[in-house]
Design an enzyme around this catalytic site. Structure first.
Site, mmCIF file in Angstrom:
data_model
loop_
_atom_site.group_PDB
_atom_site.id
_atom_site.type_symbol
_atom_site.label_atom_id
_atom_site.label_comp_id
_atom_site.label_asym_id
_atom_site.label_seq_id
_atom_site.Cartn_x
_atom_site.Cartn_y
_atom_site.Cartn_z
ATOM 1 N N HIS A 1 -8.711 -3.538 14.121
ATOM 2 C CA HIS A 1 -8.645 -2.502 13.016
ATOM 3 C C HIS A 1 -8.647 -3.228 11.638
ATOM 4 O O HIS A 1 -9.116 -3.084 10.570
ATOM 5 C CB HIS A 1 -7.600 -1.452 13.335
ATOM 6 C CG HIS A 1 -7.378 -0.756 12.253
ATOM 7 N ND1 HIS A 1 -7.441 1.016 12.401
ATOM 8 C CD2 HIS A 1 -6.812 -0.938 10.835
ATOM 9 C CE1 HIS A 1 -7.233 1.617 11.299
ATOM 10 N NE2 HIS A 1 -6.763 0.748 10.415
ATOM 11 N N GLU A 2 -7.483 -4.247 11.450
ATOM 12 C CA GLU A 2 -7.334 -4.797 10.226
ATOM 13 C C GLU A 2 -8.373 -5.731 9.870
ATOM 14 O O GLU A 2 -8.983 -5.839 8.865
ATOM 15 C CB GLU A 2 -5.958 -5.656 10.484
ATOM 16 C CG GLU A 2 -4.842 -4.758 10.851
ATOM 17 C CD GLU A 2 -4.579 -3.608 9.837
ATOM 18 O OE1 GLU A 2 -4.869 -3.565 8.579
ATOM 19 O OE2 GLU A 2 -4.247 -2.538 10.338
ATOM 20 N N GLU B 1 -10.132 3.306 6.149
ATOM 21 C CA GLU B 1 -9.358 3.863 7.084
ATOM 22 C C GLU B 1 -10.065 4.420 8.534
ATOM 23 O O GLU B 1 -10.086 3.953 9.474
ATOM 24 C CB GLU B 1 -8.086 4.617 6.862
ATOM 25 C CG GLU B 1 -7.098 3.867 5.971
ATOM 26 C CD GLU B 1 -6.525 2.705 6.504
ATOM 27 O OE1 GLU B 1 -6.644 2.421 7.733
ATOM 28 O OE2 GLU B 1 -5.887 1.975 5.857
ATOM 29 N N GLU C 1 0.924 -1.136 -0.008
ATOM 30 C CA GLU C 1 0.177 0.031 -0.074
ATOM 31 C C GLU C 1 0.904 1.195 0.035
ATOM 32 O O GLU C 1 1.793 1.482 0.948
ATOM 33 C CB GLU C 1 -0.885 -0.026 1.262
ATOM 34 C CG GLU C 1 -2.103 1.051 1.183
ATOM 35 C CD GLU C 1 -2.978 0.903 2.254
ATOM 36 O OE1 GLU C 1 -4.308 1.097 1.948
ATOM 37 O OE2 GLU C 1 -2.518 0.756 3.293
#
Length: 856
Positions: free
Chosen positions: A307-308, A330, A135
């Site tokens: 979060h992931e 995000e 990324e």
């Protein structure tokens, strides 16, 4: 053709022209082992077959590839001359047909910067470990592709690897005839494909879920790390949080996990916290703790895991079209990670950490000259790289928390469910999300989006209290202000809390009202007639995103009684507000430090305590009057040692105070104590000086000339590991010597021999607050070097150098003038480089304003 920097306009043009049916990627990684040749970069073979359609036969386009060389290119059976069609970053594709097949055979380079296929040699045992990190646009360093998020396709990977290695990718894999072959993925973007290979330590588990319709979902779980970290790998806790998270998301999003298996790889020299590759999430290996850490570290790791996991839906299943809408993944992952942390795990106080730590990142970013709306204007890939910032993550998450308060949790979650079902495996823009939220909430989302997503800056909310003759509240209003540069006043759903001391002398809330703040002044009618407060806390419970201010009565109460506040979230909000006031030169930094010294010893939340330590140190280094630095440093070190000795033996508070004491220790007595703790001649009851704490004690000893090269070499012999090497490199660069600083500077600025992790360690050691005079000559050298560094090095290393070596310790008007002179002379420099310098300039100007207040 232009270089590596793909623009938004080019991506849109290519997406309108092409659609991709599938990739087959064959990598031969056997070259990863063996002796270094020394004649150019170490490379591996990469063969890619892409099947794609073109809706304008006869048109031209290009594929992306960054590689030292290309052996052959074939388009629809025609051999193309690599020398004619490949320019180092793009492959020209002319005379396309309706259906096309491109085959590219290339030699791609292993990376030492954490971008592309990173190769790490473990100094402990000589083993080689590989992993990929892409990324926003580094998969083109590993295989030929169309490198943009909206050209999704299924992928099939096959990998040849050295004997004894295991290879992982997004799909399930098996080894046959010496080749690892992986199941075809769903349609995903290039930047979330992944390969991890090497002699990793691998642990397995499984997750099972039966849904109301009777169907059962089985997900194989795996977790891996380097063999050297296996003794410290608490995989049971990783799997526990993973299972709790999968349950939470299945309960709330009503869309089964779509990517088969769920592996989590903890890898060395990682640039990020983690990356959401579906089926194979990668994390920095520092989340495996080699020594004792506080609960805050475990909470932080759990938050990143969740979060992931949120990205499996927000980002992987449904992906933004271009990096303008990066927030669509995000911001949601940051919010949903905290939401799941509190709702599903043992870390029930996660919103305190969010208010205290994540929002601090957002508040800082939103006051920089580079601040931008959450929905950003991303012109190209360099813009995209820098947009992984506190706005996109933490402000976006804070705004989503406000959105939940605005539309209601049920409407928000139902909107998310419809969004996934409607756009699964596709790409979206802002309007796609707003439309489902309008359906589920019945509210007009356009005005909300304009105020919160399409404007920049942070508002401040201040209470205004008028008392009647009988001492009760006659009127309480909330005054909203905005910065001159970003004058937007926003709608806020807030709770306003009134606090006073109880007979037991603790500061507690006795009244609360929720209100929609809109415009410059909003009266909170519900609180009229309440008894007079000692403290008014606007944004109580942290419902909105704003800077909290205080009236004089409230500020006086905090100066005297902050430590007696019984509610930990309210206390954290007050600490955050005081820190913002310090950074804004509204509260003298010396006073902030004194308040920390007075009350931080009573702080029960370990994450808040560690944040206070970081803020107090920043105040000492940057914001207090220079003439008070030495006195302040001595007072803080004395206070830290006092709290260290008073802390419960063996407690995490004791550990936090020990680490903070090491950070601020400078006097001969302090340094003798640290040395004694290392050598065993001094003792603090209950404090275990493990290997990680030993390195924490050694850095100040090195920085003050007490630990020399021989001492550091002996410590490395004691801890001859990759982690130990990073610590040693940082400590070596910290030594107070002209020769040491010159060598560290040359290693980072003049050479590209160091890996990304050792560049980071060298910069951290080089920049010591106690060595302002020694570092002064490097201010001029910095401005002379950064444009060349930006042009010659990878963007990650460029960012590390430009941010890390900015002469912030030379905090004088002269440095500000030198920064302005560079900016004026380099108006044509890369916009991303100018942004980094502008941000550093703003931090320096803020420090000078705070110092001026302290001198008044």
């Amino acid at each position: 053709m232009p270089g590596e920097n793909l623009t938004r306009d080019e991506a849109r043009e290519r997406a309108a022209l092409l659609s991709v049916d599938g990739y087959e990627v064959s990598l031969d990684l056997r070259s990863a082992v063996g002796e270094e040749t020394g004649d150019g970069p170490r490379t591996f073979r990469s063969v890619t077959t892409i099947r794609f359609r073109c809706n304008e036969p006869g048109a031209s386009s290009f594929a992306d590839l960054i590689a030292p060389s290309v052996t052959s290119v074939s388009l629809n059976g025609r051999d193309l001359d690599p020398g004619q069609v490949f320019d180092g970053s793009r492959i020209l594709l002319e005379d396309l047909t309706a259906e096309n097949e491109l085959v590219v055979d290339a030699r791609c380079a292993y990376s030492r910067t954490g971008e592309g296929m990173h190769r790490f040699v473990d100094p402990e045992d000589g083993e080689v470990y590989l992993y990929t990190q892409y990324e926003p646009a580094d998969s083109r360093r590993v295989f030929a592709n169309f490198e943009q998020p909206d050209l999704k396709a299924p992928f099939r990977f096959e990998v040849r690897a050295p004997e004894g290695w295991t290879v992982w990718s997004n799909g399930v894999g098996e080894r046959t005839d010496g080749v690892w072959r992986f199941a075809e993925t769903k349609a995903i973007s290039t930047y979330i494909t992944c390969v991890v290979a090497g002699p990793y330590h691998y642990v397995t588990d499984s997750y099972s879920r039966t849904f109301p319709d009777g169907t059962t979902l089985e997900i194989p779980l795996g977790a891996l790390c380097r063999k050297g970290l296996a003794p410290y790998f608490d995989s049971d806790d990783v799997f526990l949080v993973t299972k709790q998270g999968l349950d939470f998301f299945h309960d709330h999003v009503d869309y089964p996990y779509p990517f088969g298996k769920y592996d989590q790889a903890f890898v060395p020299e990682y640039n990020l916290g983690a990356m959401e590759n579906p089926g194979l999430v990668t994390f920095r290996e520092e989340y495996i703790f080699r020594g004792k850490v506080t609960k805050a570290s475990y909470e932080g790791r759990a938050n990143v895991i969740l979060h992931e996991m949120a990205h499996m839906w927000f980002g992987d299943l449904v992906t933004m079209e271009w990096w303008d809408d990066l927030w669509l993944k995000e911001s949601f992952a940051d919010f949903m990670g905290a939401f799941a942390l509190v709702g599903a795990t043992r870390f029930e106080d996660g919103w305190i950490t969010f208010a205290n730590r994540r929002k601090a990142w957002a508040y800082r970013a939103d006051q920089l000259p580079s601040t931008h709306p959450i929905t950003a204007d991303i012109r190209d890939l360099q813009d995209a790289k820098l947009n992984f910032d506190g706005i996109t993550y933490a402000k976006g998450a804070s705004v989503l928390k406000q959105l939940v308060a605005y539309v209601g949790q049920d409407a928000f979650l139902e909107g998310a469910r419809r969004y996934f079902k409607r756009h699964a495996y596709g790409n979206t823009r802002l309007g796609d999300l707003l439309s489902v939220l309008e359906e589920t909430s019945g509210r007009d989302m356009g005005g909300w989006a304009r105020s919160w997503l399409q404007t920049a800056g942070v508002n401040s909310l201040t209470p205004q209290v008028l008392l009647a003759a009988d001492g009760r509240v006659d009127e309480l209003a909330v005054v909203q202000e905005a910065a001159e540069s970003h004058p937007e006043l926003r709608p806020h759903r807030v709770a306003v809390g009134l606090y006073r001391r109880t007979p037991e002398r603790s500061l507690e809330r006795y009244a609360r009202a929720e209100v929609d703040v809109d415009g410059a002044r909003t009266v909170v009618g519900e609180l009229a007639g309440a008894e007079a407060p000692e403290l008014v806390l606007v944004n109580d419970d942290d419902l909105t995103y704003c800077k909290i201010r205080f009236d004089e009565t409230s500020l006086a109460a905090l100066r005297e009684h902050l430590g007696t506040m019984t509610d930990p979230l309210a206390r954290a909000l007050c600490w955050s507000a005081l820190w913002n006031m310090t950074r804004d030169a509204l509260l003298p930094a010396r006073e902030f430090v004194e308040i920390v010294l007075r009350f931080s010893g009573r702080e029960s939340d370990i994450g808040v305590l560690q944040m206070l330590h970081a803020w107090a140190n920043s105040a000492l280094v940057h914001y207090v009057a220079p003439g008070w630095r030495e006195t302040g440093g001595r007072l803080v070190a004395e206070g830290a040692l006092r709290e260290l000795r008073a802390a419960e033996p063996g407690s995490e508070h004791q550990l936090a105070w020990a680490r903070f004491f090491a950070t601020v220790a400078s006097s001969p007595e302090d340094l003798r104590l640290l040395r004694g703790l290392l050598e065993g001649t001094e003792k603090v009851d209950g404090l275990e000086v493990d290997q990680e704490l030993r390195w924490a004690f050694l850095e100040p000893l090195a920085a003050h000339g007490v630990a020399d090269e021989g001492v550091l070499a002996a410590e490395l012999a004691r801890d001859d590991t990759a982690s130990g090497k990073r610590h040693q490199v940082r400590c070596l660069a910290a030594r107070p010597s002209e020769a040491v600083k010159a060598q560290a500077w040359a290693q980072v600025v003049e050479s590209d021999a160091l890996s990304n992790a050792l560049v980071e360690a060298t910069i951290a050691g080089f920049t010591q607050a106690s060595q302002r005079e020694l570092l002064a000559p490097y201010a001029e050298r910095y401005f002379a070097a950064i444009e060349r560094v930006w042009e010659e090095r990878s963007i990650q290393i460029g960012m590390d150098v430009v941010r890390g070596l900015f002469p912030s310790l030379q905090d004088s008007p002269g440095t500000l003038e030198a920064t302005d002179a560079w900016l004026a002379a380099h108006e044509g420099a890369a916009p991303a480089l100018r942004r980094l310098v502008l941000e550093a300039r703003d931090d320096l100007a803020r420090a000078l304003r705070a110092q001026a207040l302290a001198n008044d």
